[in-house]
Each structure stands twice: as C-alpha cells, then as structure tokens.
Design a protein around this motif. Sequence first.
Motif, PDB file in Angstrom:
ATOM      1  N   ASN A 323       7.526 -13.781   4.689  1.00 50.10           N
ATOM      2  CA  ASN A 323       6.591 -13.862   5.812  1.00 50.10           C
ATOM      3  C   ASN A 323       7.130 -13.140   7.043  1.00 50.10           C
ATOM      4  OD1 ASN A 323       4.042 -15.781   5.487  1.00 50.10           O
ATOM      5  ND2 ASN A 323       5.657 -16.563   4.147  1.00 50.10           N
ATOM      6  N   GLN A 324       8.425 -13.285   7.309  1.00 47.58           N
ATOM      7  CA  GLN A 324       9.018 -12.603   8.451  1.00 47.58           C
ATOM      8  C   GLN A 324       8.983 -11.084   8.256  1.00 47.58           C
ATOM      9  OE1 GLN A 324       9.925 -13.710  11.365  1.00 47.58           O
ATOM     10  NE2 GLN A 324       9.420 -15.843  10.840  1.00 47.58           N
ATOM     11  N   ALA A 325       9.231 -10.629   7.029  1.00 44.91           N
ATOM     12  CA  ALA A 325       9.192  -9.197   6.746  1.00 44.91           C
ATOM     13  C   ALA A 325       7.789  -8.631   6.991  1.00 44.91           C
ATOM     14  CB  ALA A 325       9.641  -8.931   5.309  1.00 44.91           C
ATOM     15  N   VAL A 326       6.773  -9.381   6.576  1.00 43.73           N
ATOM     16  CA  VAL A 326       5.392  -8.940   6.812  1.00 43.73           C
ATOM     17  C   VAL A 326       5.127  -8.852   8.312  1.00 43.73           C
ATOM     18  CG1 VAL A 326       2.963  -9.559   6.545  1.00 43.73           C
ATOM     19  CG2 VAL A 326       4.530  -9.834   4.615  1.00 43.73           C
ATOM     20  N   ARG A 327       5.556  -9.857   9.058  1.00 45.34           N
ATOM     21  CA  ARG A 327       5.348  -9.849  10.514  1.00 45.34           C
ATOM     22  C   ARG A 327       6.017  -8.617  11.155  1.00 45.34           C
ATOM     23  NH1 ARG A 327       3.770 -14.563  13.313  1.00 45.34           N
ATOM     24  NH2 ARG A 327       3.355 -16.348  11.967  1.00 45.34           N
ATOM     25  N   ARG A 328       7.235  -8.326  10.729  1.00 49.04           N
ATOM     26  CA  ARG A 328       7.942  -7.193  11.323  1.00 49.04           C
ATOM     27  C   ARG A 328       7.212  -5.880  11.056  1.00 49.04           C
ATOM     28  NH1 ARG A 328      12.502  -9.921   9.395  1.00 49.04           N
ATOM     29  NH2 ARG A 328      12.563  -8.579   7.555  1.00 49.04           N
ATOM     30  N   GLN A 329       6.758  -5.703   9.819  1.00 48.22           N
ATOM     31  CA  GLN A 329       6.092  -4.443   9.476  1.00 48.22           C
ATOM     32  C   GLN A 329       4.738  -4.310  10.187  1.00 48.22           C
ATOM     33  OE1 GLN A 329       7.389  -1.856   7.907  1.00 48.22           O
ATOM     34  NE2 GLN A 329       9.291  -3.046   7.783  1.00 48.22           N
ATOM     35  N   LEU A 330       4.017  -5.417  10.329  1.00 47.71           N
ATOM     36  CA  LEU A 330       2.748  -5.359  11.068  1.00 47.71           C
ATOM     37  C   LEU A 330       3.007  -5.039  12.539  1.00 47.71           C
ATOM     38  CD1 LEU A 330       0.795  -8.354   9.476  1.00 47.71           C
ATOM     39  CD2 LEU A 330       0.323  -5.915   9.178  1.00 47.71           C
ATOM     40  N   GLY A 331       4.108  -5.555  13.084  1.00 51.15           N
ATOM     41  CA  GLY A 331       4.467  -5.211  14.453  1.00 51.15           C
ATOM     42  C   GLY A 331       4.813  -3.740  14.586  1.00 51.15           C
ATOM     43  N   PRO A 345       4.647   5.764   6.292  1.00 54.18           N
ATOM     44  CA  PRO A 345       5.710   4.952   5.673  1.00 54.18           C
ATOM     45  C   PRO A 345       5.534   3.456   5.936  1.00 54.18           C
ATOM     46  CG  PRO A 345       6.632   6.871   6.792  1.00 54.18           C
ATOM     47  CD  PRO A 345       5.197   6.814   7.182  1.00 54.18           C
ATOM     48  N   ILE A 346       5.058   3.109   7.126  1.00 47.09           N
ATOM     49  CA  ILE A 346       4.879   1.678   7.443  1.00 47.09           C
ATOM     50  C   ILE A 346       3.750   1.104   6.598  1.00 47.09           C
ATOM     51  CG2 ILE A 346       4.424   0.014   9.286  1.00 47.09           C
ATOM     52  CD1 ILE A 346       5.417   2.155  11.273  1.00 47.09           C
ATOM     53  N   ARG A 347       2.659   1.859   6.469  1.00 45.96           N
ATOM     54  CA  ARG A 347       1.552   1.375   5.639  1.00 45.96           C
ATOM     55  C   ARG A 347       2.002   1.186   4.195  1.00 45.96           C
ATOM     56  NH1 ARG A 347      -1.794   5.105   5.080  1.00 45.96           N
ATOM     57  NH2 ARG A 347      -1.226   6.692   6.605  1.00 45.96           N
ATOM     58  N   SER A 348       2.827   2.078   3.707  1.00 49.03           N
ATOM     59  CA  SER A 348       3.332   1.951   2.331  1.00 49.03           C
ATOM     60  C   SER A 348       4.179   0.692   2.171  1.00 49.03           C
ATOM     61  CB  SER A 348       4.161   3.184   1.961  1.00 49.03           C
ATOM     62  OG  SER A 348       3.357   4.332   1.957  1.00 49.03           O
ATOM     63  N   GLU A 349       4.995   0.377   3.173  1.00 50.89           N
ATOM     64  CA  GLU A 349       5.828  -0.817   3.094  1.00 50.89           C
ATOM     65  C   GLU A 349       4.984  -2.089   3.172  1.00 50.89           C
ATOM     66  OE1 GLU A 349       9.264  -3.215   2.801  1.00 50.89           O
ATOM     67  OE2 GLU A 349       8.700  -1.181   2.175  1.00 50.89           O
ATOM     68  N   ARG A 351       1.929  -2.335   2.118  1.00 46.57           N
ATOM     69  CA  ARG A 351       1.309  -2.425   0.788  1.00 46.57           C
ATOM     70  C   ARG A 351       2.283  -3.031  -0.210  1.00 46.57           C
ATOM     71  NH1 ARG A 351      -2.445  -0.232  -2.866  1.00 46.57           N
ATOM     72  NH2 ARG A 351      -1.530   0.342  -4.879  1.00 46.57           N
ATOM     73  N   ARG A 352       3.546  -2.570  -0.185  1.00 41.88           N
ATOM     74  CA  ARG A 352       4.546  -3.088  -1.130  1.00 41.88           C
ATOM     75  C   ARG A 352       4.743  -4.597  -0.957  1.00 41.88           C
ATOM     76  NH1 ARG A 352       9.517  -4.769  -1.537  1.00 41.88           N
ATOM     77  NH2 ARG A 352       9.887  -4.633   0.709  1.00 41.88           N
ATOM     78  N   LEU A 353       4.712  -5.073   0.280  1.00 41.50           N
ATOM     79  CA  LEU A 353       4.910  -6.503   0.539  1.00 41.50           C
ATOM     80  C   LEU A 353       3.695  -7.341   0.160  1.00 41.50           C
ATOM     81  CD1 LEU A 353       6.655  -6.235   4.034  1.00 41.50           C
ATOM     82  CD2 LEU A 353       7.695  -7.194   1.962  1.00 41.50           C
ATOM     83  N   LEU A 354       2.502  -6.860   0.471  1.00 37.06           N
ATOM     84  CA  LEU A 354       1.305  -7.687   0.303  1.00 37.06           C
ATOM     85  C   LEU A 354       0.721  -7.629  -1.101  1.00 37.06           C
ATOM     86  CD1 LEU A 354      -0.658  -7.091   3.648  1.00 37.06           C
ATOM     87  CD2 LEU A 354       0.832  -8.996   3.040  1.00 37.06           C
ATOM     88  N   LEU A 355       0.818  -6.486  -1.768  1.00 37.17           N
ATOM     89  CA  LEU A 355       0.110  -6.306  -3.036  1.00 37.17           C
ATOM     90  C   LEU A 355       0.500  -7.314  -4.120  1.00 37.17           C
ATOM     91  CD1 LEU A 355      -2.143  -4.459  -3.963  1.00 37.17           C
ATOM     92  CD2 LEU A 355      -0.439  -2.930  -4.945  1.00 37.17           C
ATOM     93  N   PRO A 356       1.715  -7.838  -4.155  1.00 31.69           N
ATOM     94  CA  PRO A 356       2.004  -8.855  -5.175  1.00 31.69           C
ATOM     95  C   PRO A 356       1.180 -10.131  -5.034  1.00 31.69           C
ATOM     96  CG  PRO A 356       4.046  -7.924  -4.330  1.00 31.69           C
ATOM     97  CD  PRO A 356       2.947  -7.416  -3.452  1.00 31.69           C
ATOM     98  N   PHE A 357       0.540 -10.336  -3.867  1.00 27.07           N
ATOM     99  CA  PHE A 357      -0.175 -11.598  -3.632  1.00 27.07           C
ATOM    100  C   PHE A 357      -1.650 -11.404  -3.256  1.00 27.07           C
ATOM    101  CE2 PHE A 357       4.296 -12.072  -2.480  1.00 27.07           C
ATOM    102  CZ  PHE A 357       4.666 -13.082  -3.356  1.00 27.07           C
ATOM    103  N   MET A 358      -2.036 -10.195  -2.949  1.00 21.26           N
ATOM    104  CA  MET A 358      -3.436  -9.972  -2.589  1.00 21.26           C
ATOM    105  C   MET A 358      -3.809  -8.521  -2.831  1.00 21.26           C
ATOM    106  SD  MET A 358      -3.316  -9.883   1.619  1.00 21.26           S
ATOM    107  CE  MET A 358      -5.012  -9.346   1.760  1.00 21.26           C
ATOM    108  N   CYS A 359      -5.098  -8.283  -3.032  1.00 24.68           N
ATOM    109  CA  CYS A 359      -5.584  -6.910  -3.134  1.00 24.68           C
ATOM    110  C   CYS A 359      -6.967  -6.841  -2.490  1.00 24.68           C
ATOM    111  CB  CYS A 359      -5.631  -6.431  -4.591  1.00 24.68           C
ATOM    112  SG  CYS A 359      -6.803  -7.320  -5.634  1.00 24.68           S
TER     113      CYS A 359
END
Length: 1012
Positions: A323-331, A345-349, A351-359
């Motif tokens: 969750n913290q990693a997602v927050r950092r990348q969205l920031g 590159p940020i959008r790709s990261e 995607r890598r974090l969120l795609l395992p749980f949502m699409c």
Amino acid sequence: MLKDFQRDTVAYVMDRYFGPDPTRRFLIADETGLGKSVVAGGIIADLIDRLRDDDKINRIDIVYICSNQDIAGQNLERLAGSHPIWTGPSRLTLLGLKPLHSSEDATGGKPVNFVAFTPGTSLDSRGRPTGRVDERALLHCLLGQRGHWGGWKRRAAMLVLQGASSSFDGHCSAMAIKLANTGFDPVVRDSFDRIAMHHDLYDRFDALVDDLGRRREMRADEPERARKLTGELRRALAQAGVAALEPDLIVLDEFQRFRNLLDQREDNEAAELARHLFDYPESRLLLLSATPYKPFSYAEETDDHHADLHVVLRFLCPDEQWNQAVRRQLGAYRDAMITGAATGPIRSEIRRLLLPFMCRTELPARSRNAMLSEHVTPATDLDAAEIRSYVAMKQLGAALKAPVTLDYWKSVPYFLNFVEGYLLGKHLQDALRKRPEKRVRELLDIARLLNPEKIAAKAPIELGNSRLRKLAEQTVGDDWWQLLWMPPSMPYYRLEGPFQRGSMTKRLVFSSWNATPTAVSALLSYDAESRVRDGRPDPARARLDYRISRIGSGRPAAMSTFALFWPHPGLAEVCDPQNFARGEPDRLMSLAEIEAACRDRLRDLFPDGLHDTGHVGELQPWRAVLRWPGARPADLALEAAADVMHNPEGTDEAYQGLRRHVEHAYAVMAGHEPVCARPEDVLDDLVSIGMHAPANVAWRALRRLVTDRVTPQRLWHCAAAVADGLHSLFNKVDSMLLLDKLDLGSHYWQAVLRYCAVGGLQAVLDEYLHVLNSSATGNPLDDDSLWKLAVEAWEALTLRPAPYVAFNPLDHQNPIRITGRFALRYGGRGDDEAGADRAKAIRAAFNSPFWPFVVSTTSAGQEGIDFHSYCSAVVHWNTPANPVDFEQREGRVQRFGGHAVRRNVAAGHRAAALRSDHPDIWKAAYDAARKASEDGDFTPYWICPGPVTTERHLLPLPLSRDEGRYRRLQRDLAMYRLTFGQPRQEDMLQLLTIRDHDTELIDLRPPPSIGR
C-alpha cells in the motif's frame, strides 16, 4: 458469448486465483457498459469446471451480493449460465427455509448453488432492525419450538415480535405450516442456537415474555426492549445463515453502494457479518464496479476519491508495504503531471503494482465519443403564470416554515401536487387538516395546481413546466402517442401510416429531485392519453374478446378475431415477409409489393380442395385460414392449446369462450368442404392474416432462433403466449381508441391487421426476440428456455399501468389520480419484493419496443441497470454534480448491442444480412459488421459509427447556471481520468488545463490471453 477482451479478463483472473503467487481478492473495474457481469459469468463457469475436479469440494456455492434486488434479477442468469439457479430466499435470515443443494445435480456432478442477497436486507439492520413480518414469524416459530409455548406465553411472544403487523397471528400460522411441510436447515438451526445462547438472547426473551404475562399491551420501556431484542434475534439468524454457506466465490457487484463493508476500520454489526462471510477459508472474492472508488471528486463534495481508493486497495491487499509503494508511485505520478515530466516509467510501475489485484478495460480513446451527440435545448417558453406560481410557492414556504428553493420550481412540474416526502408537503398537509390561515388559501389560489375536473374528464391540460413542455414536444408532441411500438431498426418494407416517420429512440430521464420522476411520468402519460382519447368515451366493450353468440345454440362469434391469434405454422411459413425481402436485398420494397409477392405465392400453392365454383353461402375467410394445410403441429392437444392462449389473469368466462372457439377451430380443421368459389375470393385475407396476424408473426420470430432442440409443440405454445400478449395490447381501451382514430378498417380485427402491417410488426418482433435471446445465457434454446423467452415478451406486453396519486391542496381528502403507461417512474418504492418486482417489470418493458417510451428515475437507476435495448437518449433533467455521474447515467444506454449501435448495424449491413443464409438476420448483420472492425470486438458490439448517435439531452432554463455548470463538467469529463489516485483532484485538473501534459492513462488492461 464472451468477446475477445472479456476472454482476456477471464483468463487473467483465473490465473490470479490459481496461478503462482495467487490472490483471493480481485477487482474488475471495466468501464461502464462493457459487460462486467458477463465476464463474471465466464469466471464462474471456469471456476465450476475446476472445482468439480477437486475432491476436497463436495458442493459449489456462489454468493452474489448487489445493491438491490432488480440488479440481482437482471444479472443472476448471466452469472449462472447453463447451471440451475437455487431460488431460495433473498435474505440471510430466511436461508434455513430452503436448504442449499447438497446432492448430485441432474448430470451427476457436484451440486451448484447460486445465492443472491442485498446488504440492505441481509447485512445491515440499522434501517429497520425488526425486519420483515416473515422474518419475525420465523423467529416466533423457532423460539416456540424451543420453549414449547402454549396459551398466554404464545400470545405474549407474538406481542413482542409482531411489530406493526396487524395480522401477525396469521403470518405465524402460515410459517408454522411451511416449516411442518419443508422443515428447517439443521445447520442454520444449530448455529442460531449457539449464537443466541452465547448472547443470552433466549433468557432475555423469556424474561420479557414473563414480564408481559397475560397483558394485551406493552408498557413503559417494553416496546423498546422488544424492538431491540427482535433486532438482535434477527442478526443472530442472519449470522446463522452465513454459517450455512460454504462460499467458493463471492461476487460483490456495484459494491460502491455498500463500500463501507470493505473498510476494516468499520466497527458495526453489518461489517462484522460481512467479514465472517468474506473471510471464509478457501473462498475467493470477485469485486465488480466501474466506480469502485469515487473516480473524481470536487473540493466541495463530501466523498473523497483519494480516501475511497485506498480503502479499496487495502481490502484487496492488506500488505502495508504494498500500500505504501502504491501511494509513493501515485504521488510521483502527480508530481510528474504537474511539472510536465515524462510519466511513462511511473505509469508502468503503477501498472506492475496494481495489476495483480485489479484490472480495467476501457473503450478505445478514439472511439469514446464517436457516437455521442449533444442536444442542448433551452427551455425558453416560460409564461407569466409559472413565474407567479414560483413567487406564491416561495411565500407559502415562508408562511409554513418550509423553505422552497428555486430548484423545486425548475425541476418539478406542479410541485405542490407532487410535494409528498418534502418538508413543505408535511407542513402544508398539517395546515390543511386544521383551518389554514387566509394567506395560505390566497397563495394556493395563485400557485399553479392541477385541475381535478379536467383530469377526471381526460381533457388537455397545461404541462406547467418549460422543461416538461420541451420533453413533450420531442415525444408526445412528435406523435409518439400514435405508436404502440417502436419502428423496427431493420424493416423488411417501407413502413406506412404513423410509422413512416422512421427511426426513433426512447428517452431515459435522470433527475436529482425525488418528486420529478413521478410528476414527469404522470403528466407525460396523461398528455398521451388525452391525445388518444380526444374527448371520446371508452368503447362499450373489449373488441377482441372471444364472444359466444346469444342466438341459437351459442356458437363462437369471434372466429375472425381468433384467426389473428392462432399460430398457423403452415400459413406463417408461406407468408414470411422476410423471405420476400431477401429476394430484393439492395432495396426497401413497398408494403404493396411485398403483399403482391405473397399473394402470387399463395395463389400458386392454393389447395384444390379449398375452392369449388359451386360454393354458395357466406364467405368466411377465417375458414380458409384454418383449412390451409399445417394449421397446427401434430399432437397439439385441444386443452393445451386453449390453456396457453388464455391470459392467466383472465376470467373463467373468458376461458370458456376461448375454449369454445378452439373446439370449433379443431372441427373446421378436420373438415373437407370447400371454403370459397375461387381462390381470389379469400386471397387478400389470407395475405393479411398469414403475413401480419400477431400469432403468425410471433411464430416466425421465434422459429428463427431455434434448432431441433425445440419441439414443434413447444414452439407453437411459445408463439401463442406472445400472441396472447399482443391480444392484451390491442384489447386495451387506449389501443381501441387509437385504432378508431386512425381509421384502418371497418371491423376492429381488420384494423388490428392493418396496424400490424403498416407498423412492420414482423421486423419489430424479429429484432426484439433477437435482443432478448442475446441478453440471455448464450446457450442454444431448448423447450424450457424458449418458453422463458416467450414469457418475458408476454410480461412486457401486459405490464400493468402505474396508478400515480397527486396531492390536491384544494381538497386534501380527495387526491388526484393519473394512470401512467406512456411514461413510467423507475425506482422509489423501496427494496421490498413488491417494489423490486415492479422495478424489474418496468425495466423489462422499457427494454422492449412497447410502451413505456419514457422512463424517469433518480440515482436509483444510475448504476448497474440496463436501459439500452431500445433507448439511446439520456435527458439530464438536472445537470449532475460530478463528471462521473454523467458517465454513469449515459452508461445505462451505452452498452452491448445498444439501440444506437443496432440501428447503425442495420443501416450499414442490411443487404449483407438479407443475402446470408442465417435464419437470424441480426446475427448475420453483426457478423458482417464485425468483419469490418478495426477495434476487435468493441466494434460493432459497443461502437458502430453511422447515421445514429447516442443522444445527450439538456434542457437549461434561460439565465440559469445550468449551461455554465454543464460546460465545466464537459471539460472535466475529457480529463478527469488523468487524476487517478490523486488528492485535491479539482486543483490538479485546473493545472492540467493550462499546460501541455502527457495524455496517456495508467493502463490496467489484462494481458492478452494465449491465442490472442
């Protein structure tokens, strides 16, 4: 059948459930209208196949949770596919009344249970803690079995549990009989006992019963004790219901309406009960929502997109580091967007974090607005009486201490007549029950009110609101009242009479004000009815009844009418207008040309035994119809024919009349005497009945959908059922008055035939039944599923009118009653069974070519409901507060195979469809359109550019803020997706509008499946 991008999602979700590093919770957040429930059905099918091979699983339970019962009814069949649906109670508290399937199914496989319920009725007891009367009756029986009550104890227990019911004794007796016949699930019973004893509920109930003793009324704090204890017992019963479930998959559909159940910080009984369900070992959760978190929020809104998003993400994956990693990348994404730095590159990261749980799958960006047209029609025709009425209402509100806002007047025609549920309405009724002040009476005389005398006489009235006048101009004023059904999208010949207007689409009206849908629906319906009636009284009798002659032996006296509603397979086959249209695929023939071709065909096939130059006596064309070969399937029993042709809501007298006609028809079919001197004597009637009679039209439309899995007898039964629905339609008072006004024939049965001819009824039913079939499971039709399809059409045709009641301030004890058929309100009757059944019926009728042509609703119809089958026009009565609300509203009609898409498919591929050999020309048309697609299956099923568009209608008042507010929303609609996951989204949008920015969105599409 799943489309390509849907197959990708199914394959990816199954891999996340069962592949390496699996998850138990997954969110599908596809854009509104892309078929999330269809995708869920594909996941369920794959899951069932997998679990049937798992020796650890004895039965398969699928739990479906959605926000209301109408959504459940709409989607459950899509989820179940070919599997039978367990049709038990829709409340957890009542789950024990019908035990779940636990033995092998008909195919010898593991039993599959589909259980559906809503949080409001099963998880959250805060709204009405004592629940429904049947829940309390069940509690009475269960407690009584334990306590072996008799005499005064039984009566005291009833007093504790009866709530507001005045017939609780009868409900308890009925429940006792039910339990004696079917029993109660022992698993639920044992669990209920454990929970109740753990919380001392039995002892506390017994103590309250003892305190009441032989008294007939409760005293002091006893009513509150009873209410609280009943709520606790009901919650215990719900918990016991959860214990009976062994969910393998829990589907949370449109869960944004009960998002609080996902928040681990929530500390209430509903959230606790939900956690018991969600945390069942080995179960998996599938979340479905286009708006799982509020995708966008303005600064002044109480909902917070940023906080909502992180509640959902924490539910999907509680790992704090993730969750913290997602927050950092969205920031980091926000910083890059604001500074103009590269975001790739940020959008790709992210995607890598969120795609395992949502699409999330969205329409191609270039296609998003390809079929959208905007219609801003200023409601400029205000009159002085309306302005005076507003001033009077404003002063009335001040006098009654119930403020009246400008929006009341702008949004609700005759607001004082539809004021129920508002503070002004309560205070006004209170004042009128006493002796109101003189000033109140004076203000009521100035305010615009409905005239009860005019309403009773069905005389034309002023619509009382400039927006409503504009809507009426576009609908009733455009002669829609002359149409009993929508013109077909792919006619077989040029339509005539009131149908020669060509293509049109229904209207879906959204308002933010609860009084608006009732007022709009009642007044539009009244306007349509007054135009149909045109001052004429009701006809003396229903003209399509199967009458028996009062003269002589009482012979059947309506055989000509009977011939219209008797499916005749032999004649229907010969007189198919589609076959004649296939002969000229590149042009639209006239009705006269089609009928001439049919006449030539019948002349060539005319049986020798039916005519004799020596024939004398009265010419009765219905005899020629019934004597034509193939009048019924072999082995069609007379009793079965009469039963299926009879309206189940009809009288016994009506049934006996119909039966006499069926008996006479069978006798005529068995005869051998000639029916005419020359074929020409009856050819015109044979053409009309063979080609346009409702029963023959229905038989052909159904036959196009079936294979040899359907028996000829069942096909006939289904055609007769649809024909009975059309019989009911033409037997309505409004229909009789309309056909009289159009002057289509000297006899009513002839007028009915001509109306069916000029209105292209065959093309109408071919299209409608294709739509119904494409909305079903996708499996080949058999006898049972075809019957279900026919019943759905019958129910749309026989929808009961709505009895709207308007308050009459000048005579408050005598309300004004208006019948609604042309326009209806959706929602607003609560989520009880009656309200849910009515909502389902209105939705089904609106998704048919028949009335209602206008549906008005509030947020009740904004999410998760399909309104697209015959509607591609949304009227925003009030400008919504948020761009996401705009998308949700318009997403009701921008869906798979929507009306605009279907009309464009017809416009572009009619000739190809008519040239094909496929019996369902709509299937052929879509296949031809798909070959030309550059967007995969998005085109032509969701998008199909052409002459028709999805229409966005706004009706701003002059000098109001409505249009400016709309322009702001229009700007934000184009860009709000760029603010995904961000706090203070409105500020970020402002920055993005004044600088160049990267317009690429965060891509959460699932990877293509193998083979793509």
